[in-house]
Design an enzyme around this catalytic site. Structure first.
Site, PDB file in Angstrom:
ATOM      1  N   HIS A 256      59.707  30.198  23.140  1.00 28.59           N
ATOM      2  CA  HIS A 256      60.384  29.593  21.992  1.00 28.59           C
ATOM      3  C   HIS A 256      59.518  28.610  21.199  1.00 28.59           C
ATOM      4  O   HIS A 256      59.226  28.826  20.033  1.00 28.59           O
ATOM      5  CB  HIS A 256      61.631  28.829  22.466  1.00 28.59           C
ATOM      6  CG  HIS A 256      62.568  29.624  23.315  1.00 28.59           C
ATOM      7  ND1 HIS A 256      63.437  30.571  22.809  1.00 28.59           N
ATOM      8  CD2 HIS A 256      62.776  29.600  24.653  1.00 28.59           C
ATOM      9  CE1 HIS A 256      64.145  31.093  23.793  1.00 28.59           C
ATOM     10  NE2 HIS A 256      63.769  30.528  24.928  1.00 28.59           N
TER      11      HIS A 256
HETATM   12  O1  RIB Z   1      66.772  27.295  23.654  1.00 28.34           O
HETATM   13  C1  RIB Z   1      65.382  27.156  23.840  1.00 28.34           C
HETATM   14  C2  RIB Z   1      64.975  25.724  23.712  1.00 28.34           C
HETATM   15  O2  RIB Z   1      65.617  24.940  24.714  1.00 28.34           O
HETATM   16  C3  RIB Z   1      63.466  25.513  23.933  1.00 28.34           C
HETATM   17  O3  RIB Z   1      63.030  24.412  23.170  1.00 28.34           O
HETATM   18  C4  RIB Z   1      63.383  25.177  25.391  1.00 28.34           C
HETATM   19  O4  RIB Z   1      62.245  24.382  25.714  1.00 28.34           O
HETATM   20  C5  RIB Z   1      64.640  24.364  25.575  1.00 28.34           C
HETATM   21  O5  RIB Z   1      64.363  23.027  25.153  1.00 28.34           O
END
Ligand code: RIB
Ligand code: CA
Length: 313
Positions: free
Chosen positions: A243
């Site tokens: 992500h």
């Molecule tokens: O949903 C994904 C996000 O939530 C990313 O930033 C992961 O590190 C968590 O913080």
């Protein structure tokens, strides 16, 4: 072109680590003024430690790390040890940090930096719940017009939720903070699950990391090996979505991404859909657009960039 001055606001988290390493491995494009930790994936006492661990892994102990808020604005903290492990950085065996945590509160660092530097020359890169950013905006409303851009990972539309059926984790943990940020009027670019679920760390991509044979790439591969099991079990996908480095990759190669400038608002009242990013992707309302909402990415181009830059550290 001079490098872009940024503040990374983060809750490491293996994918946060990838985003931080990508930034630190790209000094021609990105100048990290500081890293502010926030409670999210794991409690603040661990996210501030993990941020320093990652800086030391990168050999960049000159980057100041600050502790920010240890809880959401009004709600109880929800964490994600089931995804990131009890340390938040499970996978590689990395030493505890020697570099100091800064005494200043992360929110004060954000405010002070934005006030001290020329207007619209600092980009904020939130990779976790938006508590620090919202608190800074509440405490110092004058900074809103001084922020060059907010480029954040959070939210979802076609991909819907990952922590509830309706909400993505970063927004869900502190929906009131997200509401403040999305209504701030600041130039905002969003990397939602719609994009991040297209950058899956397949075995081939992990092999490409390991083939670099550097401590940073090996550690990153070990982090991904741990981090991916949750998503592959849940989605049956061919690897985990990475992500947060979509945020820093966008600063380096924006052409990897495409999206729409649309209206995005946050559900803060309904318990059923709390934290949902209500994205007007099809333009069916007369609500004013307030964010560049990314929808697609050149996944291989992203991984080629990530691998090449991490190999430089
Ligand atoms: O949903 C994904 C996000 O939530 C990313 O930033 C992961 O590190 C968590 O913080
Ligand atoms: Ca994160």
């Amino acid at each position: 072109m001079p490098p872009r001055d940024i503040i990374i606001d983060t809750d490491p988290g293996q994918d946060d680590a990838a985003a931080i390493l990508l930034a630190l491995g790209s000094p021609d494009e990105i100048n990290v003024l500081g890293i502010t930790a926030v409670a999210g994936n794991v409690p603040l006492v661990l996210t501030q430690k993990n941020a320093r661990i990652v800086c030391e892994l990168a050999g960049k102990t000159n980057v100041p790390v600050f502790a920010g808020c240890d809880a959401p604005l009004v709600r109880k903290l929800v964490t994600a040890e089931h995804v990131h492990g009890k340390t938040g950085l499970d996978g590689p065996a990395l030493p505890d940090p020697d570099m100091p945590l800064q005494d200043q509160h992360g929110v004060d660092f954000i405010i002070e930096t934005l006030r001290a530097r020329p207007a619209e020359t600092v980009t904020l890169c939130p990779l976790g719940p938006l508590t620090n950013i919202a608190t800074a905006l509440q405490r110092a409303p004058d900074i809103a017009e001084r922020i060059q851009e907010i480029v954040l990972m959070g939210g979802a539309y076609f991909e819907v939720g990952n922590i509830t059926p309706a909400a993505e984790f970063n927004i869900y943990v502190d929906p009131e903070a997200a509401d403040i940020v999305f209504k701030s009027g600041v130039n905002t670019t969003i990397m939602p699950l719609d994009v991040t679920h297209k950058v899956l760390v397949t075995l081939k991509r992990i092999d490409a990391l390991r083939a670099q044979a550097t401590p940073v790439c090996d550690a990153m591969a070990d982090m991904v090996d741990f981090f991916e099991r949750f998503d592959t079990d849940k989605y049956g996908s061919d690897g985990a979505p990475l992500h947060d480095p979509c945020v820093t990759a966008y600063l380096i190669k924006p052409e990897l991404f495409s999206g729409r400038f649309i209206n995005v608002e946050i559900e803060t009242l309904s318990e059923l859909t709390l934290g949902m990013t209500v994205a007007d992707w099809w333009g069916v309302t007369d609500r004013a657009p307030n964010a560049m909402f990314m929808g697609d990415v050149d996944a291989q181009g992203f991984f080629d960039l990530l691998t090449e830059r991490l190999a430089r550290l």
